[in-house]
Scaffold this active site. Structure first.
Site, mmCIF file in Angstrom:
data_model
loop_
_atom_site.group_PDB
_atom_site.id
_atom_site.type_symbol
_atom_site.label_atom_id
_atom_site.label_comp_id
_atom_site.label_asym_id
_atom_site.label_seq_id
_atom_site.Cartn_x
_atom_site.Cartn_y
_atom_site.Cartn_z
ATOM 1 N N LEU A 92 42.648 -55.688 6.355
ATOM 2 C CA LEU A 92 42.899 -55.847 7.779
ATOM 3 C C LEU A 92 43.835 -54.738 8.248
ATOM 4 O O LEU A 92 44.803 -54.401 7.566
ATOM 5 C CB LEU A 92 43.526 -57.208 8.062
ATOM 6 C CG LEU A 92 43.441 -57.650 9.529
ATOM 7 C CD1 LEU A 92 42.065 -58.234 9.825
ATOM 8 C CD2 LEU A 92 44.529 -58.674 9.862
ATOM 9 N N CYS A 105 38.146 -47.816 13.267
ATOM 10 C CA CYS A 105 38.052 -46.795 12.216
ATOM 11 C C CYS A 105 37.126 -45.649 12.643
ATOM 12 O O CYS A 105 37.274 -44.517 12.165
ATOM 13 C CB CYS A 105 37.527 -47.416 10.918
ATOM 14 S SG CYS A 105 38.719 -48.506 10.109
ATOM 15 N N ASP A 155 47.125 -66.295 -0.516
ATOM 16 C CA ASP A 155 46.306 -65.576 -1.491
ATOM 17 C C ASP A 155 46.170 -66.352 -2.798
ATOM 18 O O ASP A 155 46.166 -65.773 -3.879
ATOM 19 C CB ASP A 155 46.943 -64.205 -1.751
ATOM 20 C CG ASP A 155 46.047 -63.276 -2.569
ATOM 21 O OD1 ASP A 155 44.821 -63.449 -2.513
ATOM 22 O OD2 ASP A 155 46.582 -62.403 -3.266
ATOM 23 N N CYS A 189 39.391 -43.197 3.431
ATOM 24 C CA CYS A 189 39.569 -44.118 2.302
ATOM 25 C C CYS A 189 38.399 -44.033 1.332
ATOM 26 O O CYS A 189 38.586 -44.080 0.112
ATOM 27 C CB CYS A 189 39.765 -45.551 2.797
ATOM 28 S SG CYS A 189 38.406 -46.245 3.763
ATOM 29 N N ASP A 213 47.255 -48.039 -4.212
ATOM 30 C CA ASP A 213 47.457 -47.928 -2.760
ATOM 31 C C ASP A 213 46.732 -46.731 -2.155
ATOM 32 O O ASP A 213 46.960 -46.403 -0.990
ATOM 33 C CB ASP A 213 48.954 -47.788 -2.446
ATOM 34 C CG ASP A 213 49.711 -49.092 -2.561
ATOM 35 O OD1 ASP A 213 49.095 -50.149 -2.333
ATOM 36 O OD2 ASP A 213 50.914 -49.056 -2.891
#
Length: 310
Positions: A155, A186, A131, A192, A240
């Site tokens: 992911l 999904c 990253d 989300c 989160d």
């Protein structure tokens, strides 16, 4: 079994020994399907003031520009899901930042993996990435068969969820390549999207980074816009929410990496403790943490914002 498959199997076995949960390998080539998506994402301004996202456009799409004569991209996952969370009444930081900075922890493990490959296969040239460079890590992980990208763009793995880091090793040797992960599990779920308090997750599997709580609390160096008042749900570093509501994360299991265990004070702190945070305490609690990236001034700015706009 041919030589390339034997080498790939040995690399995966060593990666597991080093603590990586999964390892997949893809052929290094230009990411043709990602090019237009990245270009459009930048054109839409979804990167906000993260100007660095505009840099190295070609390198983000072609690993052969990062490593001369690159032939293989090894993608790995490393679990960071904590056994214990923060005090429910505290300002919150994202789980990935509970322990030591993952950049350093994983880079050390990747270098060990590189030494193993050299000892097993012979001379190689390559680079390790955690990253910290223009690598489209989720695209490569999907091409290496490790999982699919959810609507929140992260992911996901069916048996593990999404609370894991991604890392890459780009090498100039050929290996046996895994089958890309092409199924989206999904389905019609929009948990989300529905849960994101700043509407950062768009219906087309895209995240408007300029609206993400993580962007405001970590990347943005200016004052947080007042238009975001009351929308952060007590998140002071990262967020989160989209992962916490994801049904696949019911399969998340606590990590076993000691360096990712949180400082005891972090779990015990209340809002009052955070409001009275001193620079000395900040340096002690976050001595080796990724939270240091926002610095004491940035974290206290975020806490003030949360308090001003309750």
């Amino acid at each position: 079994m041919n030589k390339l498959q034997t080498y790939s199997n040995l690399i995966k076995q060593e990666a597991k020994r080093l603590g990586f949960e999964s390892c997949g390998i893809a052929k290094a080539k230009f990411l043709n399907e990602e090019a237009s998506n990245l270009e459009q994402w930048l054109k839409n301004g979804y990167h906000g003031k993260m100007q660095y996202m505009e840099n190295y456009f070609d390198k983000r799409l072609d690993p052969r520009l990062l490593v001369e004569d690159a032939k293989s991209v090894i993608s790995l996952t490393f679990n960071y899901f904590p056994e214990t969370n923060q005090n429910n009444s505290a300002f919150k930081i994202a789980k990935y930042a509970y322990g030591e900075d993952y950049h350093h922890v994983l880079k050390s493990k990747l270098k060990e993996l590189t030494f193993f490959i050299e000892a097993t296969i012979g001379e190689i040239h390559g680079r390790v990435f955690v990253d910290s460079a223009p690598v489209l890590e989720r695209a490569w992980a999907q091409k290496a068969g490790l999982g699919w990208r959810g609507k929140h763009s992260l992911l996901i793995q069916k048996n593990k969820g999404s609370f894991f880091f991604l890392a890459e090793l780009i090498l100039d040797i050929e290996l046996a390549y895994d089958t890309p992960f092409v199924t989206d599990h999904c389905g019609t779920c929009t948990k989300c999207i529905d849960a994101c308090p700043t509407d950062a997750i768009l219906p087309n599997n895209t995240v408007d980074g300029s609206k993400c709580i993580s962007y405001f609390t970590i990347e943005l160096k200016d004052e947080i816009p007042t238009s975001m008042k009351g929308k952060f749900e007590d998140w002071m570093f990262g967020c989160d929410i989209c992962q916490d509501v994801c049904p696949w994360n019911r399969f998340s299991k606590p990590h076993t990496e000691e360096k990712f265990n949180p400082h005891p004070d972090l779990l015990a702190f209340t809002k009052n403790d955070w409001e009275e945070l001193t620079e000395l305490v900040f340096k002690n609690v976050f001595k080796k943490s990724a939270v240091k990236r926002t610095k004491f001034s940035g974290l206290t700015r975020n806490i003030r914002f949360l308090n001003d706009y309750k």
